[in-house]
Design a protein around this motif. Structure first.
Motif, PDB file in Angstrom:
ATOM      1  N   VAL A   1       0.975  -1.283  -0.088  1.00 28.67           N
ATOM      2  CA  VAL A   1      -0.023  -0.088   0.150  1.00 28.67           C
ATOM      3  C   VAL A   1       1.005   1.061   0.056  1.00 28.67           C
ATOM      4  O   VAL A   1       1.873   1.298   0.764  1.00 28.67           O
TER       5      VAL A   1
ATOM      6  N   ALA B   1      -0.348   7.103  11.194  1.00 30.06           N
ATOM      7  CA  ALA B   1      -0.180   6.146  12.348  1.00 30.06           C
ATOM      8  C   ALA B   1      -0.864   4.821  11.868  1.00 30.06           C
ATOM      9  O   ALA B   1      -0.281   3.776  11.683  1.00 30.06           O
ATOM     10  N   SER B   2      -2.218   5.080  11.537  1.00 34.70           N
ATOM     11  CA  SER B   2      -2.907   3.966  11.160  1.00 34.70           C
ATOM     12  C   SER B   2      -2.112   3.532   9.723  1.00 34.70           C
ATOM     13  O   SER B   2      -2.234   1.897   9.638  1.00 34.70           O
ATOM     14  N   MET B   3      -1.944   4.206   8.736  1.00 37.43           N
ATOM     15  CA  MET B   3      -1.210   3.641   7.576  1.00 37.43           C
ATOM     16  C   MET B   3       0.108   2.865   8.041  1.00 37.43           C
ATOM     17  O   MET B   3       0.445   1.792   7.366  1.00 37.43           O
TER      18      MET B   3
ATOM     19  N   GLU C   1       0.799   1.168  10.877  1.00 34.75           N
ATOM     20  CA  GLU C   1       0.249   0.028  11.136  1.00 34.75           C
ATOM     21  C   GLU C   1      -0.277  -0.972  10.226  1.00 34.75           C
ATOM     22  O   GLU C   1       0.101  -2.472  10.270  1.00 34.75           O
ATOM     23  N   HIS C   2      -0.579  -0.353   8.950  1.00 34.83           N
ATOM     24  CA  HIS C   2      -1.069  -1.456   7.920  1.00 34.83           C
ATOM     25  C   HIS C   2      -0.073  -1.628   7.041  1.00 34.83           C
ATOM     26  O   HIS C   2      -0.122  -2.003   5.901  1.00 34.83           O
TER      27      HIS C   2
END
Lengths: 346, 346
Positions: A65, A113-115, A117-118
């Motif tokens: 991603v 932060a979420s990206m 984590e992914h």
């Protein structure tokens, strides 16, 4: 050799390249040069690696991603930028996830932060107002490739792609001066951003080189949106200096300025000259067609994505800064005769 | 009790609710009703669960993502829809990842697969042209909450939020008839979509109930974009029936139609009436301000997000279909007198 299956990491180690480079070779990406590709393929054969895209997904590796974080999705400039990025990242086999911060630093922290984590392969960021180098430091420290676009973040050790705001604005104002305009307003934009400062600098430089002293009262800051453009144009029309032309912070402001002018019975391109900045798709088909400083939003998106893929491919975040050229595109909105002060005051 | 740490799953089992409901309670979401909240909190106390957001992240759980997949990000309607969704999902503690398919089914499959790999909590989808129930079946089978917006997918067992296309268009055309228009064109939209069929149905119904037979030649399909609107309006102006008004597939087409009319020296709102569909932000400030069938894009986005959160909260994908009302908003573009056929032909 151990019995465990050969992994991409094993190949990367053996070939002396990054894991991402191996992934790109496996996906037949054109981004890897021939020498590296040959070396990786040789290593793959030697180690007996079998690439299985579905198996890769089942192992939890997932598709790679690329994160795109923009500060204002309601401005079509950012949608066009994202579409340009998508063209490049898609053909390289990545999936693009887009998030909108709406100029909120908290939100920006949260989505990045979420990206992370992914497991994003890289990030393209049009930073929210007030973003500092400290905000990007954790990403740099983690070795995540980052390209900052539109607004530079001073001191951040990341790649940066911005446009020549000062030069582009100077050229646009010089054109208005050549057409005989003397009272030229600057409309729109948040006054606390570096981009605003650069565009105002180009505006001042052009006017001052023509011997025109610029008063601070000629600069009407506002939200960089269509609504902001209406507000700024309305304020400018009420000013004692009876402007005959305006350079706008961006196209959204310029469209709003045209709306605001018409609401006051002034016709953009006939009795008031308007120039924008960006060259969004709509600029061409608007009536009047908008004269603007073109930075080719989709092209800029493509270029930013190429910069990011280059970093991902190299396997290390080597920062580069590119200031892309801005080109004055003259259409109808900057035409029209120059009203005398008396006429303008009527 | 075993020595292993208590997990959210243990609590969910013990309380007889879904894992997602436990998550929502842990995040103090207002989406859980008081009875359920009390029960979950009691179970949490009984089992001695300690919630640690950072630990949750370190365990690889990550922040919960809601995927938004739209078919055309360059249409500001979708940007506004996404902003509306964001308001709701953000306040519920989710992060929103947006992806653009550009009407490609391949792309849609790819981004949805990628979002699934990244463990999305739910999906809001404005489907690409040609999406079928089979495309959504794997998501339904996996128990992933899905809300389809804008375009329904016949036979898909997912929640759906669409607007009253037929009723809205019928009301708009009825208004044009009341104003004395008789030769009214339908401009724009892809002819192979259900939304197009519904809007044309409303258009035909209004005209036929006024005793006007609609020829297929009155319907000018095109891309549902500003550029498409210019093309459709140009074709309509060349038609032998000398239209005096047009109902447009959406606001983007209507803006393009206004551009196309002006390019042919016709002034929208003065000698040609134009009505759009959507009510994007720009409709209000455009000159002339656009009359349109308002479906409140941001409001629709908020509602879709609420439908999705309701499903996530319930822990099961119970499909519901909501057809939201469309409301005719009259501004300036639909005004103007009716030209006689002779004048219109001049």
């Amino acid at each position: 050799m151990s019995k465990r299956p050969v992994t991409v990491i094993d190949i990367a180690h053996a070939a002396g390249v990054s894991k991402s480079t191996v992934s790109l070779v496996l996906r037949n990406s054109t981004l890897v040069n021939e020498t590296t590709r040959a070396k990786v393929n040789e290593t793959i054969r030697e180690l007996g690696y079998v690439y299985n895209r579905n198996a890769a997904k089942l192992r939890g590796g997932g598709s790679e991603v690329i994160g795109i974080v923009v500060n204002d999705l309601t401005n079509s400039f950012f949608a066009e930028l994202a579409v340009g990025m998508d063209m490049v990242t898609q053909s390289a086999g990545f999936v693009q996830f887009l998030a909108n911060t709406g100029e909120s630093l908290d939100r920006q922290r949260e989505v990045i932060a979420s990206m992370r984590e992914h497991g994003m392969a890289g990030l393209i960021l049009s930073p929210a107002r007030g973003t500092t180098a400290a905000d990007l430091k954790p990403l740099v420290a983690a070795g995540i490739p980052v390209v900052v676009v539109v607004r530079a973040v001073p001191g951040a050790k990341v790649s940066t792609l911005i446009s020549d705001s000062e030069g582009g604005t100077r050229e646009a104002v010089a054109h208005l001066l050549e057409q005989g305009h003397r009272r030229i307003a600057f409309l729109g934009g948040f006054a606390d951003t570096a981009v605003f400062a650069e565009r105002v600098r180009g505006y001042r430089a052009a006017l001052e080189s023509a011997g025109i002293a610029v008063s601070d009262g000629w600069i009407f800051d506002s939200a960089p949106s269509r609504a902001g453009g209406i507000t700024a144009a309305t304020a400018a029309l009420a000013h004692a200096d009876h402007f005959t032309a305006a350079i706008c912070f961006n196209d959204a402001v310029a469209f709003g300025a045209c709306d605001g002018l018409r609401a006051h019975k002034r016709e953009p391109g006939l009795d008031f000259a308007v120039i924008g900045f960006d060259d969004v798709i709509e600029a061409k088909s608007a009536v009047p067609a908008l004269s603007t400083v073109s930075i080719d939003p989709q092209g800029m998106g493509r270029r930013a994505a190429q910069m990011l893929l280059k970093q991902i491919n190299a396997g290390q975040a080597e920062a580069e800064t590119i200031i892309s050229a801005a080109r004055l595109v003259l259409r109808d909105s900057s035409g029209g005769r120059i009203a005398t002060p008396k006429e303008a005051a009527a």
